[in-house]
Each structure stands twice: as structure tokens, then as C-alpha cells.
Design a protein around this motif. Structure first.
Motif, PDB file in Angstrom:
ATOM      1  N   VAL A 167     -56.494  48.409  78.898  1.00 21.23           N
ATOM      2  CA  VAL A 167     -56.674  49.273  78.044  1.00 21.23           C
ATOM      3  C   VAL A 167     -55.255  49.773  78.689  1.00 21.23           C
ATOM      4  CG1 VAL A 167     -57.076  51.506  78.389  1.00 21.23           C
ATOM      5  CG2 VAL A 167     -58.778  50.190  78.043  1.00 21.23           C
ATOM      6  N   LEU A 168     -54.119  50.064  78.376  1.00 19.78           N
ATOM      7  CA  LEU A 168     -52.553  50.253  78.170  1.00 19.78           C
ATOM      8  C   LEU A 168     -53.279  52.082  78.467  1.00 19.78           C
ATOM      9  CD1 LEU A 168     -50.508  48.312  76.215  1.00 19.78           C
ATOM     10  CD2 LEU A 168     -51.706  47.619  78.622  1.00 19.78           C
ATOM     11  N   LEU A 169     -53.088  52.612  79.751  1.00 20.88           N
ATOM     12  CA  LEU A 169     -52.868  53.677  79.708  1.00 20.88           C
ATOM     13  C   LEU A 169     -51.916  54.539  79.853  1.00 20.88           C
ATOM     14  CD1 LEU A 169     -54.909  56.807  79.723  1.00 20.88           C
ATOM     15  CD2 LEU A 169     -54.843  55.379  82.138  1.00 20.88           C
ATOM     16  N   GLY A 170     -50.897  55.274  79.157  1.00 20.12           N
ATOM     17  CA  GLY A 170     -49.209  56.316  79.032  1.00 20.12           C
ATOM     18  C   GLY A 170     -49.871  57.503  79.479  1.00 20.12           C
ATOM     19  N   LEU A 171     -50.113  57.960  80.451  1.00 21.11           N
ATOM     20  CA  LEU A 171     -50.482  59.979  80.321  1.00 21.11           C
ATOM     21  C   LEU A 171     -48.814  60.302  80.915  1.00 21.11           C
ATOM     22  CD1 LEU A 171     -54.044  59.991  80.687  1.00 21.11           C
ATOM     23  CD2 LEU A 171     -52.860  60.386  78.609  1.00 21.11           C
ATOM     24  N   GLY A 172     -48.307  59.242  81.512  1.00 23.83           N
ATOM     25  CA  GLY A 172     -46.772  59.793  82.140  1.00 23.83           C
ATOM     26  C   GLY A 172     -47.578  60.103  83.884  1.00 23.83           C
ATOM     27  N   MET A 173     -46.924  60.024  84.740  1.00 20.48           N
ATOM     28  CA  MET A 173     -47.259  59.305  86.669  1.00 20.48           C
ATOM     29  C   MET A 173     -46.727  60.728  87.301  1.00 20.48           C
ATOM     30  SD  MET A 173     -45.263  57.780  89.593  1.00 20.48           S
ATOM     31  CE  MET A 173     -45.746  55.386  88.778  1.00 20.48           C
ATOM     32  N   PRO A 174     -47.825  61.856  87.374  1.00 25.01           N
ATOM     33  CA  PRO A 174     -49.095  60.436  88.824  1.00 25.01           C
ATOM     34  C   PRO A 174     -50.828  61.216  87.171  1.00 25.01           C
ATOM     35  CG  PRO A 174     -48.922  63.536  89.477  1.00 25.01           C
ATOM     36  CD  PRO A 174     -48.211  63.357  88.477  1.00 25.01           C
ATOM     37  N   LEU A 175     -50.432  62.277  85.917  1.00 24.28           N
ATOM     38  CA  LEU A 175     -51.547  62.181  85.406  1.00 24.28           C
ATOM     39  C   LEU A 175     -52.188  61.012  85.254  1.00 24.28           C
ATOM     40  CD1 LEU A 175     -53.555  64.499  83.666  1.00 24.28           C
ATOM     41  CD2 LEU A 175     -51.988  63.697  81.626  1.00 24.28           C
ATOM     42  N   GLN A 176     -51.910  59.521  85.384  1.00 21.73           N
ATOM     43  CA  GLN A 176     -52.903  58.350  84.797  1.00 21.73           C
ATOM     44  C   GLN A 176     -53.867  58.084  85.478  1.00 21.73           C
ATOM     45  OE1 GLN A 176     -49.467  56.368  83.029  1.00 21.73           O
ATOM     46  NE2 GLN A 176     -48.386  55.806  84.756  1.00 21.73           N
ATOM     47  N   GLU A 177     -52.933  58.660  86.803  1.00 22.26           N
ATOM     48  CA  GLU A 177     -52.836  58.056  87.534  1.00 22.26           C
ATOM     49  C   GLU A 177     -54.608  58.699  88.522  1.00 22.26           C
ATOM     50  OE1 GLU A 177     -49.449  56.266  88.027  1.00 22.26           O
ATOM     51  OE2 GLU A 177     -49.865  58.261  87.683  1.00 22.26           O
ATOM     52  N   GLN A 178     -54.346  60.208  88.387  1.00 23.52           N
ATOM     53  CA  GLN A 178     -55.608  60.939  88.550  1.00 23.52           C
ATOM     54  C   GLN A 178     -57.288  60.749  87.690  1.00 23.52           C
ATOM     55  OE1 GLN A 178     -53.304  64.746  88.398  1.00 23.52           O
ATOM     56  NE2 GLN A 178     -51.990  64.808  90.331  1.00 23.52           N
ATOM     57  N   VAL A 179     -56.651  60.179  86.411  1.00 21.04           N
ATOM     58  CA  VAL A 179     -57.533  60.433  85.371  1.00 21.04           C
ATOM     59  C   VAL A 179     -58.647  58.784  85.755  1.00 21.04           C
ATOM     60  CG1 VAL A 179     -58.413  59.588  83.094  1.00 21.04           C
ATOM     61  CG2 VAL A 179     -56.633  61.322  83.598  1.00 21.04           C
ATOM     62  N   LEU A 180     -57.592  57.854  86.098  1.00 21.67           N
ATOM     63  CA  LEU A 180     -58.541  56.207  86.624  1.00 21.67           C
ATOM     64  C   LEU A 180     -59.383  56.771  88.011  1.00 21.67           C
ATOM     65  CD1 LEU A 180     -55.678  53.739  85.603  1.00 21.67           C
ATOM     66  CD2 LEU A 180     -58.658  54.535  84.556  1.00 21.67           C
ATOM     67  N   HIS A 181     -58.675  57.786  88.796  1.00 21.51           N
ATOM     68  CA  HIS A 181     -59.412  58.063  89.565  1.00 21.51           C
ATOM     69  C   HIS A 181     -60.681  58.344  90.352  1.00 21.51           C
ATOM     70  CE1 HIS A 181     -59.617  59.686  94.248  1.00 21.51           C
ATOM     71  NE2 HIS A 181     -59.969  58.967  94.448  1.00 21.51           N
ATOM     72  N   ARG A 182     -60.018  59.364  89.061  1.00 19.19           N
ATOM     73  CA  ARG A 182     -62.082  60.022  88.880  1.00 19.19           C
ATOM     74  C   ARG A 182     -62.777  59.822  87.821  1.00 19.19           C
ATOM     75  NH1 ARG A 182     -57.991  64.437  87.305  1.00 19.19           N
ATOM     76  NH2 ARG A 182     -57.793  64.504  84.955  1.00 19.19           N
ATOM     77  N   SER A 183     -61.975  59.273  86.589  1.00 18.44           N
ATOM     78  CA  SER A 183     -63.530  58.230  85.708  1.00 18.44           C
ATOM     79  C   SER A 183     -63.859  56.761  85.479  1.00 18.44           C
ATOM     80  CB  SER A 183     -62.077  59.062  84.307  1.00 18.44           C
ATOM     81  OG  SER A 183     -62.003  60.689  84.319  1.00 18.44           O
ATOM     82  N   LEU A 184     -62.775  56.408  86.499  1.00 13.49           N
ATOM     83  CA  LEU A 184     -62.939  54.858  86.891  1.00 13.49           C
ATOM     84  C   LEU A 184     -64.387  54.489  86.594  1.00 13.49           C
ATOM     85  CD1 LEU A 184     -61.502  52.315  85.896  1.00 13.49           C
ATOM     86  CD2 LEU A 184     -60.971  52.068  88.754  1.00 13.49           C
ATOM     87  N   PRO A 185     -65.301  55.746  87.186  1.00 13.86           N
ATOM     88  CA  PRO A 185     -66.249  55.136  87.639  1.00 13.86           C
ATOM     89  C   PRO A 185     -67.466  55.232  85.941  1.00 13.86           C
ATOM     90  CG  PRO A 185     -66.064  56.406  89.584  1.00 13.86           C
ATOM     91  CD  PRO A 185     -65.421  56.554  88.277  1.00 13.86           C
ATOM     92  N   SER A 186     -66.995  56.225  85.477  1.00 16.65           N
ATOM     93  CA  SER A 186     -68.097  55.890  84.578  1.00 16.65           C
ATOM     94  C   SER A 186     -66.858  55.457  83.442  1.00 16.65           C
ATOM     95  CB  SER A 186     -67.754  57.705  83.797  1.00 16.65           C
ATOM     96  OG  SER A 186     -67.857  58.815  84.916  1.00 16.65           O
ATOM     97  N   LEU A 187     -66.036  54.340  83.235  1.00 19.07           N
ATOM     98  CA  LEU A 187     -65.833  53.589  82.493  1.00 19.07           C
ATOM     99  C   LEU A 187     -66.090  52.588  81.903  1.00 19.07           C
ATOM    100  CD1 LEU A 187     -61.383  54.654  82.497  1.00 19.07           C
ATOM    101  CD2 LEU A 187     -62.974  55.800  80.792  1.00 19.07           C
ATOM    102  N   PRO A 188     -66.276  52.177  80.826  1.00 18.73           N
ATOM    103  CA  PRO A 188     -66.609  50.728  80.701  1.00 18.73           C
ATOM    104  C   PRO A 188     -66.104  49.622  81.130  1.00 18.73           C
ATOM    105  CG  PRO A 188     -65.904  51.278  78.538  1.00 18.73           C
ATOM    106  CD  PRO A 188     -65.066  52.366  79.435  1.00 18.73           C
ATOM    107  N   PRO A 189     -66.160  48.642  81.672  1.00 21.11           N
ATOM    108  CA  PRO A 189     -65.137  47.495  82.749  1.00 21.11           C
ATOM    109  C   PRO A 189     -64.219  47.084  81.791  1.00 21.11           C
ATOM    110  CG  PRO A 189     -68.249  47.056  82.025  1.00 21.11           C
ATOM    111  CD  PRO A 189     -67.759  47.916  81.932  1.00 21.11           C
ATOM    112  N   ALA A 190     -63.029  46.891  82.486  1.00 19.24           N
ATOM    113  CA  ALA A 190     -61.977  46.603  82.000  1.00 19.24           C
ATOM    114  C   ALA A 190     -60.933  46.798  82.395  1.00 19.24           C
ATOM    115  CB  ALA A 190     -61.530  47.524  80.383  1.00 19.24           C
TER     116      ALA A 190
END
Length: 257
Positions: A167-190
Motif C-alpha cells: 500500500v502506497l499511502l500519500g496523505l502528507g506528513m504527519p497525517l499518513q503516519e497518524q493514520v497508520l499508528h491508530r489503524s494498523l491493527p485494523s488493517l489487513p496484512p500488507a
């Protein structure tokens, strides 16, 4: 698989410097494993956020790969290198997203890619370009303009449905990092890669600096010329903020001795 972290003096951060070929090898293994991995990059903006935001620091410290993107970060890391010609080869380790994305065609077993971010036109054009780069892969896209909680939930459900490997996540910094920090446990393996504005660059909407400008470390001047309002603070203001953060950090560490 654990990659060796290397310290960047002065900036007081760690990275996992890789060349394009080395990163491709790492992605080969990550894709084969099928587990959740994160790939991020360091420039002066990320270093400033790391020293000012505990959540951002935690995310970077837990990431599997921390590439070196910004020229100042690269130069300071290179000063710590030893061996004949080591510093001359340091530029090979400066990897912005657009340096390694074209090499995805060489990643073994990569069959499903997702691109999240940018507006609908840029996202669609980036998907089309990446299909040309990796013709054997299925490439799907989802715009990220107007990102909010509802769109984030839709993105999680969308990813669960298509089950991408990368997955290429391009939301700008720091939004993209915040999204992954809070949502990674809910995301499918990738393998989740934060790519900032690279989606617009892949789409051809945002012009890339000529290679010779990049090798001189003057991409900031190119971006300032094209986007003065967006880039001015990062060029003229943020370095002073970072300097203050580093001075306070050094004083704090001295006080603990």
C-alpha cells in the motif's frame, strides 16, 4: 526480519539506509512473509516531528524500514561512515519515494498494489502509471482528499476487500503516519509505505526536480520555486524549530547525568 538501525549524528535519530536494490530485496522478503510491515522515510520535517510528537516518534521507532530521504539527513549520516569511498557512495542511499517506486516491477511475487491519497484525478493517473510500471500487478486506487474519520473507515473496509500486498499511502506528513499508528491493527496484512506527495509526482501533476538538483541537495529550492506558500515555512522556519528542539534535548540529557 530485523534491519540494523544506524544513528544519524547531530539530528539524534536512527535510520535503516538502503539502496534501491537493497530495498527491493527487503520488499521481496516482506511480500513472501505476508505479514504487516511499514516503510517510512526521514527528512528534516520528519526529524522535527519525531522530536516534538511522542506518537510520531513511537511510530517511527516501531517501523521496519526508515529510509533516508532528505539531503541534510544523508550528509550527517554519511559523516559517520568509514572505509574507502564510503562517503562517495552515500548518495545511493538517498531514497525518496519516486526513487524506489519504479523498481517495484522487480519485487518478486508482488501482484496486488493499492494507492491511497491525493485527489481523484491524480490518484487515477497514478494508478494508470503504476500499472505501466508493474504490468503484472493489479493496481487499485482510492483518493484521500478531505480525509476524515468516515473516509478512514471506508479505506479500512476497502483494503480489507481487495487485500493488497503493498500500500502506497500519500496523505502528507504527519497525517499518513497518524493514520497508520491508530489503524494498523485494523488493517489487513500488507507492506504499508508512507509516500507523502509522491502520488501527484507519479501522476505527473507535480514536477520532479531534475536529478542534478537532487544530487546537489537543492530540491528544497526547486519546491520553493514551484510551491512558495506551501514550502516556505519548512525551508525558512522549521529548521529553527528543529534547532531549538535539539538544544533542549541535549540540555535535558545533560541534566540527567
Amino acid at each position: 526480519m530485523t534491519l540494523h538501525r544506524q544513528h544519524v549524528p547531530v539530528l539524534e535519530v536512527d535510520a535503516t539506509p538502503l539502496t534501491v536494490v537493497e530495498l527491493t530485496d527487503v520488499l521481496d522478503r516482506f511480500i513472501a512473509e505476508g505479514s504487516t510491515r511499514t516503510v517510512v522515510g526521514h527528512n528534516l520535517h520528519s526529524v522535527t516531528l519525531l522530536h516534538s510528537d511522542p506518537i510520531f516518534r513511537s511510530f517511527y521507532e516501531q517501523s521496519d524500514v526508515v529510509l533516508i530521504d532528505g539531503a541534510p539527513v544523508l550528509w550527517l549520516w554519511a559523516k559517520s561512515l568509514e572505509g574507502d569511498g564510503a562517503k562517495d557512495r552515500a548518495m545511493d542511499y538517498r531514497l525518496g519515494s519516486t526513487d524506489w517506486i519504479p523498481a517495484l516491477a522487480h519485487v518478486e511475487g508482488l501482484e496486488r498494489i493499492a494507492i491511497i491519497g491525493a485527489g481523484s484525478v491524480a490518484n487515477a493517473q497514478a494508478v494508470a502509471r503504476l500499472k505501466d510500471v508493474v504490468p503484472h500487478a493489479q493496481v487499485d486506487g482510492m483518493p484521500g482528499e478531505g480525509w476524515d474519520e468516515e473516509l478512514e473507515e471506508k479505506a479500512i473496509a476497502w483494503l480489507e476487500g481487495i487485500r493488497p500486498q503493498l500500500v502506497l499511502l500519500g496523505l502528507g506528513m504527519p497525517l499518513q503516519e497518524q493514520v497508520l499508528h491508530r489503524s494498523l491493527p485494523s488493517l489487513p496484512p500488507a507492506v504499508y509505505c508512507t509516500v507523502g506527495g509522491a502520488i501527484e509526482q507519479i501522476a505527473g501533476i507535480q514536477k520532479l526536480a531534475p536529478r542534478w538538483i537532487g544530487r546537489l541537495g537543492l530540491e528544497w529550492a526547486w519546491r520553493l520555486l514551484l510551491h512558495p506558500k506551501r514550502v516556505a515555512y519548512r525551508v525558512f522556519g522549521e529548521p529553527w524549530v528543529l534547532l531549538g528542539l535539539l538544544i533542549r534535548r541535549r540540555r535535558r540529557l545533560r541534566g540527567k547525568r
